[in-house]
Design a protein around this motif. Structure first.
Motif, PDB file in Angstrom:
ATOM      1  N   HIS A 191      84.703  16.503 -19.893  1.00 60.25           N
ATOM      2  CA  HIS A 191      83.938  16.232 -18.674  1.00 60.25           C
ATOM      3  C   HIS A 191      83.622  14.746 -18.665  1.00 60.25           C
ATOM      4  O   HIS A 191      83.921  14.046 -19.631  1.00 60.25           O
ATOM      5  CB  HIS A 191      82.696  17.109 -18.556  1.00 60.25           C
ATOM      6  N   GLU A 249      80.741  12.859 -18.366  1.00 59.01           N
ATOM      7  CA  GLU A 249      79.445  12.238 -18.580  1.00 59.01           C
ATOM      8  C   GLU A 249      79.638  11.044 -19.513  1.00 59.01           C
ATOM      9  O   GLU A 249      80.439  11.110 -20.452  1.00 59.01           O
ATOM     10  CB  GLU A 249      78.464  13.244 -19.186  1.00 59.01           C
ATOM     11  N   ASP A 295      78.314   9.736 -22.039  1.00 60.96           N
ATOM     12  CA  ASP A 295      78.210   9.773 -23.506  1.00 60.96           C
ATOM     13  C   ASP A 295      79.544  10.177 -24.148  1.00 60.96           C
ATOM     14  O   ASP A 295      79.738  10.000 -25.350  1.00 60.96           O
ATOM     15  CB  ASP A 295      77.060  10.676 -23.995  1.00 60.96           C
ATOM     16  N   HIS A 296      80.475  10.712 -23.353  1.00 58.88           N
ATOM     17  CA  HIS A 296      81.792  11.069 -23.895  1.00 58.88           C
ATOM     18  C   HIS A 296      82.930  10.287 -23.238  1.00 58.88           C
ATOM     19  O   HIS A 296      84.020  10.198 -23.774  1.00 58.88           O
ATOM     20  CB  HIS A 296      82.059  12.568 -23.719  1.00 58.88           C
ATOM     21  N   HIS A 300      77.914  21.476 -19.250  1.00 59.69           N
ATOM     22  CA  HIS A 300      76.897  21.613 -18.230  1.00 59.69           C
ATOM     23  C   HIS A 300      77.230  20.770 -16.997  1.00 59.69           C
ATOM     24  O   HIS A 300      76.379  20.625 -16.101  1.00 59.69           O
ATOM     25  CB  HIS A 300      75.534  21.200 -18.805  1.00 59.69           C
ATOM     26  N   ASP A 331      80.063  19.650 -24.695  1.00 59.89           N
ATOM     27  CA  ASP A 331      78.619  19.895 -24.692  1.00 59.89           C
ATOM     28  C   ASP A 331      78.248  21.336 -25.054  1.00 59.89           C
ATOM     29  O   ASP A 331      77.222  21.569 -25.695  1.00 59.89           O
ATOM     30  CB  ASP A 331      78.033  19.560 -23.315  1.00 59.89           C
TER      31      ASP A 331
HETATM   32 FE   LIG Z   1      77.376  16.257 -20.924  1.00 61.59          FE
END
Ligand SMILES: [Fe+2]
Ligand SMILES: [Fe+2]
Length: 591
Positions: free
Chosen positions: A99, A101, A103-104, A172, A191
Motif C-alpha cells: 500500500h 502509506e 512509512d513503506h 488499513h 500493516d
Molecule cells: Fe499503513
C-alpha cells in the motif's frame, strides 16, 4: 544476488532519535531488511505508539528479483546502504507495493531514480497514488486478487518463486494488497498482523512480551475494519499453507502464526456482531483524514459499537450507497474545495444515500483547503439529519489533545448508538443475584493519569470504586476500568497512573465533579486543586486522603472492563486520623 544468511546492523545515532537497520535471510531466497525506529514517540504516526516501531521490507530472489515495500524517508541513507549490500540497483526487476502509506513507500522515488527500469507492482489504486506521490515516469503492473507474478526459478535453490496477490482493502488502506510466495509459503501483509514494537529480535519468539502491543495495534488500526479483516482472512485460508507472516511493522510472525491469526478472527468476530454500525467516512491521501477517522473509530469501538471505515474516494457508488443507508450514524470529513470530479461524484452519492433523521457528525480533515466545516454542518441540518456530536474543528496539525478529543467524541457516539441496548442489559439481571452482587462494597477513588510534555501534554481522570490490593511484594493493585472510559487509553502497559483515595468526611465535591459528563477532550481538572509534582503517573488531588503512584504492569480483559494491574512506586497519606470513603450499592448491575 542475496548474500548467504547474515545479520548486519548499522547505526545512525541522533539525539533522541536512534535509527538502525538489520537484515537477515529468513527463508529460502528471501531476505528481510528491517528499519528500526527506536524512539518514535507516541502520536507520531498512530495514536498509540509506545515502544517505537520498525518498517520491514523484503527481497525475494527468483530468476528475477523483487522487493516488497521500501521504508520511511528518514531511513534513506541507512536503508539504501543496507539494500545495496544485498543487491545492485540494476538487479532489481520489481517493486511490489503493499500500500502507499509513506512509512513503506517513502523511498520508492529514490529507487526509481537509481533504476528507472524497475516495474512497480500494486493494486490499481496504489499505482494511482504512487503517480501522485513520486512525479516520475515508471513501468507498472496492475494486479488484482488471485493474480500471480512469477519470478522464475532461483538457480541455487531450485525454487520457483510464484507470487500470488490477495486483495485486502481497508487493512488499513483502501489500496492494500497482500503477497504470498507459493514456494516458501510466506505471506507478506505489511500493516495487517503488525505491531509497533522495536527490538532486534527478528521473530515472535516471546509471545507474552509482544502480546499487548499486538492487541493495541489491532484495536487502533484493524478493529475499525473488523469486517474487512474477516474477509481477508477467508481469502488467506484458501492458500495452501502459512509458514510465516512477514509483517511490515515489528517482529516477523513465525513461531505462533496460528495463534495470531486466531486472535484476529476472535477480535474481529466480536466486533462484527449485530447489524447496527456507524460509518466513519474519510478521504484517503487527504490531510489528516485517515488518522483522525481512525481516532473517531477507535473511540466508537471502545463503547462496544461497530464501525465501518469508508474511503469516500475509492468506494464504488453501489457499495457506498448500501453502507451509508444501512448505517445507524454517518461521520463525514470536510473535503477539498477544488475536489476532482470523481470525488465530487462520490460525495454526491454519499449525500443522496443519507436517510431522513439519520445521525450525522462532521470533522475537519485539515487538508489545507477544506470546505468550511460550518457550511457542511448546516447542509446536514437543512437535510434534516440529527447531529450526533458537535463539529470537530482542527486548527493546527493534529496533536495528542486533538486525537484524544476525536476519540472521546467517537466514544460518546458509540454510547449514543448503544443506549437502548445498555439500558436493556442493566435490567436483565436476576433480582436476587443483583442484590447479592450489590452487597460487594468498595472505596471511592479518583484515578488520574497524565502523559507527554509541553504541547503534547494531556491528562485525564475518572471516579473508580473497583480497586483492590493485588500483591504485597512488589506492592500492587488492580483497577477495573470500563472499556469506554477515556482514561483507558492512558493506562497501557508501562504507563503511569495515580489512585487518589477520597476521604469519608469530604468526598462529595470531588465525587460529583469527576462523575459529571465531560465534553470530548474537555479538561477534567478545570477548577480543581491539584498537586502536579509529587506523583509521576498523574495529578494528585489536594482534597484526597492519600495517593498511590502506580505503573501499569499488565492488563486482563473482561467483556466490558480492563483489569489493570499496577505496581505502586510511591504513596502518601495526608491525614492519618481520617478514614476512606466507602461506596455501598443496592444492586450489582451498575456502579
Ligand atoms: Fe499503513
Ligand atoms: Fe505502516
Amino acid at each position: 544476488m542475496i548474500a548467504p544468511v547474515q545479520t548486519s546492523n548499522s547505526n545512525l545515532a541522533q539525539k533522541n532519535n536512534r535509527l538502525s537497520v538489520q537484515s537477515q535471510n529468513f527463508a529460502e531466497d528471501s531476505c528481510a531488511i528491517r528499519s528500526l525506529d527506536w524512539d518514535r514517540s507516541r502520536f507520531d504516526i498512530e495514536f498509540g505508539l509506545r515502544n517505537g516501531t520498525t518498517y520491514n521490507s523484503f527481497i525475494i530472489q527468483g530468476q528475477k528479483l523483487a522487493i516488497i515495500d521500501t521504508s520511511h524517508a528518514k531511513f534513506e541513507k541507512l536503508w539504501l546502504e543496507e539494500l545495496f549490500k544485498q543487491v545492485k540497483p540494476q538487479e532489481i526487476d520489481y517493486l511490489i507495493t503493499s500500500h502507499t502509506e509513506p512509512d513503506h513507500s517513502g523511498l520508492i522515488s529514490k529507487l526509481i531514480e537509481l533504476n528507472p527500469n524497475i516495474t512497480i507492482v500494486g493494486s490499481k489504486l496504489a499505482l494511482k497514488f504512487i503517480e501522485d506521490q513520486i512525479h516520475l515516469p515508471f513501468e507498472r503492473i496492475e494486479v488484482k486478487s488471485g493474480e500471480f507474478l512469477n519470478l522464475g526459478m532461483n538457480r541455487n535453490s531450485g525454487l520457483e518463486h510464484n507470487i500470488e496477490f490477495i486483495s485486502a482493502p481497508n487493512l488499513h488502506w483502501p489500496d492494500t494488497i497482500f503477497s504470498y510466495d507459493h514456494s516458501t509459503n510466506i505471506l507478506y501483509t505489511c500493516d495487517a498482523f503488525g505491531l509497533h514494537y522495536c527490538s532486534e529480535e527478528f521473530f515472535d519468539t516471546d509471545q507474552k512480551e509482544i502480546y499487548d502491543d499486538f492487541r493495541f495495534y489491532y484495536d487502533c488500526l484493524m478493529g475499525p475494519n473488523a469486517r474487512s479483516v474477516l474477509q481477508a482472512i477467508k481469502r488467506i485460508d484458501k492458500l495452501p499453507e502459512l509458514k510465516a507472516i512477514a509483517v511490515g511493522h515489528g517482529p516477523l510472525l513465525k513461531n505462533q502464526v496460528k495463534f495470531w491469526k486466531e486472535k484476529y478472527i476472535e477480535w474481529s468476530s466480536n466486533k462484527s456482531k449485530g447489524s447496527e454500525f456507524v460509518s466513519v467516512c474519510y478521504i484517503s491521501d487527504y490531510g489528516y483524514c485517515d488518522r483522525l477517522s481512525q481516532a473517531i473509530s477507535h473511540g466508537i469501538s471502545k463503547a462496544d459499537a461497530q464501525v465501518q471505515l469508508i474511503d469516500i474516494r475509492s468506494s464504488d457508488s453501489q457499495e457506498l450507497t448500501g453502507l451509508i443507508s444501512a448505517s445507524k450514524a454517518v461521520v463525514i470529513p470536510t473535503w477539498p474545495v477544488n475536489s476532482d470530479n470523481e470525488l465530487k461524484e462520490s460525495l454526491g452519492t454519499l449525500f443522496a444515500a443519507l436517510k431522513p433523521k439519520q445521525f450525522t457528525a462532521v470533522y475537519d480533515a485539515f487538508g489545507g483547503n477544506d470546505e468550511p466545516i460550518d457550511s457542511l454542518a448546516n447542509k446536514l441540518r437543512e437535510l434534516g439529519q440529527k447531529e450526533a456530536f458537535s463539529p470537530l474543528r482542527v486548527k493546527t496539525i493534529p496533536d495528542p489533545i486533538i486525537y484524544q478529543q476525536f476519540e472521546e467524541a467517537g466514544t460518546d457516539l458509540g454510547q449514543l448508538i448503544n443506549k437502548k441496548k445498555n439500558i436493556a442489559s442493566m435490567k436483565s439481571l436476576d433480582s436476587n443475584l443483583d442484590k447479592a452482587l450489590g452487597r460487594l462494597s468498595g472505596g471511592l477513588y479518583v484515578v488520574t493519569a497524565s502523559q507527554g510534555t509541553g504541547s503534547t501534554f494531556r491528562q485525564s481522570a475518572m471516579v473508580a470504586s473497583w480497586i483492590s490490593q493485588a500483591s504485597f511484594s512488589p506492592p500492587g493493585i488492580t483497577v477495573a476500568v470500563a472499556k469506554d472510559r477515556a482514561i483507558e487509553s492512558y493506562m497501557q502497559v508501562g504507563e503511569g497512573f495515580v489512585v487518589n483515595i477520597l476521604r469519608e468526611d469530604n468526598y462529595q465535591k470531588m465525587f460529583r465533579h469527576f462523575l459529571k459528563r465531560f465534553a470530548p477532550g474537555a479538561d477534567r481538572f478545570a477548577d480543581v486543586d491539584i498537586i502536579s509534582n509529587i506523583a509521576e503517573g498523574g495529578p494528585v488531588l489536594s482534597d484526597s486522603l492519600a495517593f498511590l503512584d502506580c505503573k501499569v504492569s499488565s492488563r486482563l480483559e473482561t467483556p466490558d472492563h480492563w483489569i489493570i494491574y499496577g505496581i505502586v512506586a510511591n504513596g502518601k497519606v495526608s491525614d492519618l486520623s481520617s478514614k476512606t470513603a466507602v461506596h455501598h450499592r443496592k444492586v450489582g448491575n451498575h456502579y
